[in-house]
Design a protein around this motif. Structure first.
Motif, PDB file in Angstrom:
ATOM      1  N   ILE A  30       0.838  -1.213   0.000  1.00  0.00           N
ATOM      2  CA  ILE A  30       0.000   0.000   0.000  1.00  0.00           C
ATOM      3  C   ILE A  30       0.873   1.263   0.000  1.00  0.00           C
ATOM      4  CG2 ILE A  30      -1.668   1.334   1.341  1.00  0.00           C
ATOM      5  CD1 ILE A  30      -2.858  -1.336   2.270  1.00  0.00           C
ATOM      6  N   ILE A  31       1.861   1.296   0.913  1.00  0.00           N
ATOM      7  CA  ILE A  31       2.732   2.473   0.999  1.00  0.00           C
ATOM      8  C   ILE A  31       3.521   2.656  -0.296  1.00  0.00           C
ATOM      9  CG2 ILE A  31       4.727   3.448   2.203  1.00  0.00           C
ATOM     10  CD1 ILE A  31       3.722   2.113   4.761  1.00  0.00           C
ATOM     11  N   SER A  32       4.032   1.563  -0.847  1.00  0.00           N
ATOM     12  CA  SER A  32       4.817   1.642  -2.081  1.00  0.00           C
ATOM     13  C   SER A  32       3.976   2.169  -3.230  1.00  0.00           C
ATOM     14  CB  SER A  32       5.390   0.262  -2.438  1.00  0.00           C
ATOM     15  OG  SER A  32       6.228  -0.197  -1.411  1.00  0.00           O
ATOM     16  N   PHE A  33       2.716   1.684  -3.324  1.00  0.00           N
ATOM     17  CA  PHE A  33       1.845   2.132  -4.416  1.00  0.00           C
ATOM     18  C   PHE A  33       1.590   3.633  -4.335  1.00  0.00           C
ATOM     19  CE2 PHE A  33      -2.422   3.209  -5.866  1.00  0.00           C
ATOM     20  CZ  PHE A  33      -2.322   2.860  -7.212  1.00  0.00           C
ATOM     21  N   LEU A  34       1.220   4.119  -3.140  1.00  0.00           N
ATOM     22  CA  LEU A  34       0.918   5.545  -2.975  1.00  0.00           C
ATOM     23  C   LEU A  34       2.146   6.408  -3.275  1.00  0.00           C
ATOM     24  CD1 LEU A  34      -1.264   5.413   0.263  1.00  0.00           C
ATOM     25  CD2 LEU A  34      -2.054   5.682  -2.102  1.00  0.00           C
ATOM     26  N   LEU A  35       3.314   5.956  -2.808  1.00  0.00           N
ATOM     27  CA  LEU A  35       4.540   6.723  -3.023  1.00  0.00           C
ATOM     28  C   LEU A  35       4.904   6.770  -4.506  1.00  0.00           C
ATOM     29  CD1 LEU A  35       6.856   8.233  -1.678  1.00  0.00           C
ATOM     30  CD2 LEU A  35       8.061   6.057  -1.453  1.00  0.00           C
ATOM     31  N   ILE A  36       4.828   5.624  -5.177  1.00  0.00           N
ATOM     32  CA  ILE A  36       5.164   5.573  -6.613  1.00  0.00           C
ATOM     33  C   ILE A  36       4.196   6.435  -7.424  1.00  0.00           C
ATOM     34  CG2 ILE A  36       5.248   4.039  -8.630  1.00  0.00           C
ATOM     35  CD1 ILE A  36       6.228   1.845  -6.738  1.00  0.00           C
ATOM     36  N   PHE A  37       2.880   6.348  -7.087  1.00  0.00           N
ATOM     37  CA  PHE A  37       1.871   7.123  -7.804  1.00  0.00           C
ATOM     38  C   PHE A  37       2.150   8.619  -7.690  1.00  0.00           C
ATOM     39  CE2 PHE A  37      -2.203   9.183  -8.425  1.00  0.00           C
ATOM     40  CZ  PHE A  37      -2.729   8.494  -9.512  1.00  0.00           C
ATOM     41  N   ALA A  38       2.476   9.075  -6.477  1.00  0.00           N
ATOM     42  CA  ALA A  38       2.712  10.505  -6.271  1.00  0.00           C
ATOM     43  C   ALA A  38       3.975  10.974  -7.002  1.00  0.00           C
ATOM     44  CB  ALA A  38       2.832  10.793  -4.763  1.00  0.00           C
ATOM     45  N   ILE A  39       5.034  10.141  -6.939  1.00  0.00           N
ATOM     46  CA  ILE A  39       6.296  10.532  -7.586  1.00  0.00           C
ATOM     47  C   ILE A  39       6.136  10.625  -9.099  1.00  0.00           C
ATOM     48  CG2 ILE A  39       8.636   9.711  -8.086  1.00  0.00           C
ATOM     49  CD1 ILE A  39       8.716   8.601  -5.227  1.00  0.00           C
TER      50      ILE A  39
END
Length: 555
Positions: A201-210
């Protein structure tokens, strides 16, 4: 699923983001899950090995206490003996039953007697015996054995008790629970699932924002600039918002539009010059084409001649190959027949000469018979070793390669050589203290190590010492067998692996055929390994090194 639906609904606007984020995201998930599974498997196997080692250690440490107290208290102080047994069982929370037996299979004591709080009455119920043949073999064995029943969640160890005089009168059966392994497995699965979910979950949100901040938005502005260019608005610039690769791409795009505008003005001039140049090049190509056709005809002719030569060469190669195969087959048949012809007359001699020696009373004749017997044994050994060397040299001899624990296998071979070592009071030390899996032929490996140990014993004085070490090196393991024997000179080492070579030619050694080290070298070479000898000099012992391939999962 909800995240995927959102992504599908936005794909028309963020198609580049979807194409980049999804593969990266799924790869990240696969990498994390794969690493989690590897860690899970390693930790589970570590816990299992620890449990097994604890059980083995407990068995070896408690056996003497159990047997000695049984002899002291069982008949005269049964309840005191029960208390001692209960204290011993408290030392390992997984043990739930211990049985003491003699080597005849009679059950002398069972911890169930403690549960029933009464001593077993043989006068009333009769003597108890083990009736399982396989279990009897384990009871009479001088080494401990283990069986694991994972479906029933327990394991059994049969441990021999050997007293200080070397007598083996008793064996003990230990039963241990292994259900704790399932509890450990459940905890590890739960922990892995929770950490994986949080990480994903954290990885997905971080990648999406970047990707949205640094890639998608700048790329969208570049797409707008490209659309202006497609409409003929050359020279339109896009504002660069960063100094990274996309910022450099934006600057390059702006420069490109300006260059295109300048190039458009001179394009007509280039077009006219290009037409003239094409005409000239066409004429040149026609001339070159004519030359190529001539060369092609020559190549076709040369190809036909080459094909004819290849066919003749293939026929000759097949004929020579068939001749070589026939010669190899004839050689194998000759050596096999020769060995058989040598062994056939020697076999009755090896049986009859000792009989004649026992029956003879004349000392001189006995001495003659002993010399004759040694020579017969020597000839028999020569024929056997020659046949073995021929088999190793033959390409038809196949090795049965399998997974072998080198520590366990060397320990077993050393135990088989116990009488030989005791005969000269040789101390042998196996320094291999961890599990190393190699890919080798078990029978050939035993023949190799046995040969090297026998040589070390043969050429060592009494109270000598043999040391065995092993070191992993890339995709193989180097094993070293060191002794404190006679040692060798550099010249002797140079010829040590030659057929029928003996280091000491001044005496006729009836125990040596001169083929042992040659056979060892052939065995190692068939395993794609190397073997060599090192020695500081005469009287300082030797060290034999050889390498074996590691099993793939152990590299």
């Amino acid at each position: 699923m909800a995240v995927l639906e959102v992504l599908v609904g936005m794909k028309k606007i963020y198609s580049l983001k979807i194409k980049i984020i999804l593969p990266v995201f799924f790869i990240l998930i696969l990498v994390f899950l794969s690493s989690s599974l590897v860690i899970f498997d390693r930790e589970y196997n570590s816990a299992k090995s620890s449990l097994l080692e604890s059980a083995e250690s407990y068995s070896s440490l408690s056996a003497a206490t159990m047997v000695n107290n049984y002899n002291y208290y069982y008949e005269s102080g049964f309840y005191q003996f029960n208390q001692i047994v209960e204290d011993v069982m408290k030392l390992n929370k997984n043990v739930y039953q211990i049985i003491i037996m003699n080597i005849n299979g009679k059950i002398l004591f069972d911890t169930n007697e403690i549960i029933e709080k009464t001593k077993y009455d043989e006068a009333t119920f009769g003597e108890r015996y083990i009736e399982n043949d396989e279990l009897m073999e384990r009871i009479t064995s001088s080494s401990s054995t283990m069986q694991i029943f994972e479906n029933k969640q327990y394991m059994e160890i049969v441990y021999p008790y050997i007293d200080e005089w070397g007598r083996h009168d008793y064996s003990l059966r230990y039963f241990f629970y292994i259900s704790s392994l399932e509890e450990i497995k459940g905890e590890m699965i739960s922990t892995t699932f929770i950490s994986s979910t949080i990480f994903i979950i954290i990885s997905f949100l971080l990648i999406f924002a970047i990707f949205n901040r640094f890639i998608t938005k700048p790329v969208g502005e570049l797409i707008t600039g490209v659309r202006w260019m497609s409409k003929g608005k050359l020279g339109s610039e896009v504002k660069a918002r960063s100094r990274d690769e996309i910022g450099e791409l934006t600057s390059a795009f702006n420069k490109m539009t300006m260059d295109l505008k300048e190039s458009q003005d001179s394009l007509k001039e280039y077009s006219e010059n290009l037409e003239k140049l094409v005409t000239k090049r066409t004429e040149e190509l026609e001339d070159k084409t004519a030359n190529l056709e001539k060369i092609n005809k020559d190549l076709v002719k040369a190809r036909k001649e080459l094909n004819t030569l290849n066919k003749n060469l293939e026929i000759r190669i097949k004929e020579r190959t068939k001749e070589v195969e026939q010669l190899l087959q004839q050689k194998d048949e000759f050596i096999n027949q020769l060995s058989h012809d040598l062994k056939s007359p020697l076999m009755p001699l090896t049986v009859l000469i000792p009989v004649l020696e026992k029956q003879e009373t004349n000392a001189k004749k006995i001495e003659i018979l002993q010399v004759l017997n040694r020579n017969v044994q020597y000839m028999k050994n020569i024929s056997i070793k020659t046949l073995e060397l021929a088999k190793l040299n033959s390409p038809n001899t196949k090795f049965s390669l399998e997974e072998i624990d080198i520590k366990y296998e060397l320990t077993r071979i050393i135990q088989n050589k116990a009488d030989l070592l005791k005969s000269k009071k040789i101390e042998i030390k196996n320094n291999i203290n961890k599990k190393i899996i190699v890919k080798a032929d078990k029978l050939r490996l035993e023949e190799l190590v046995s040969n090297l140990i026998e040589n070390s014993v043969k050429y060592s004085e009494e109270f000598g010492k043999i040391t065995i070490d092993a070191i992993k090196e890339k995709n193989h393991v180097k094993i070293s067998i060191k002794d404190t024997g006679l040692g060798m000179t550099k010249e002797q080492i140079k010829h040590a692996f030659e057929e029928f070579y003996k280091a000491d030619k001044s005496r006729h050694d009836f125990e040596s055929s001169g083929l042992g080290m040659t056979i060892c070298k052939k065995i190692i070479e068939r395993h794609n390994g190397k073997i060599w000898i090192e020695s500081p000099g005469l009287g300082k012992g030797i060290t034999v090194h050889f390498t074996l391939p590691l099993y793939k999962d152990d590299t």
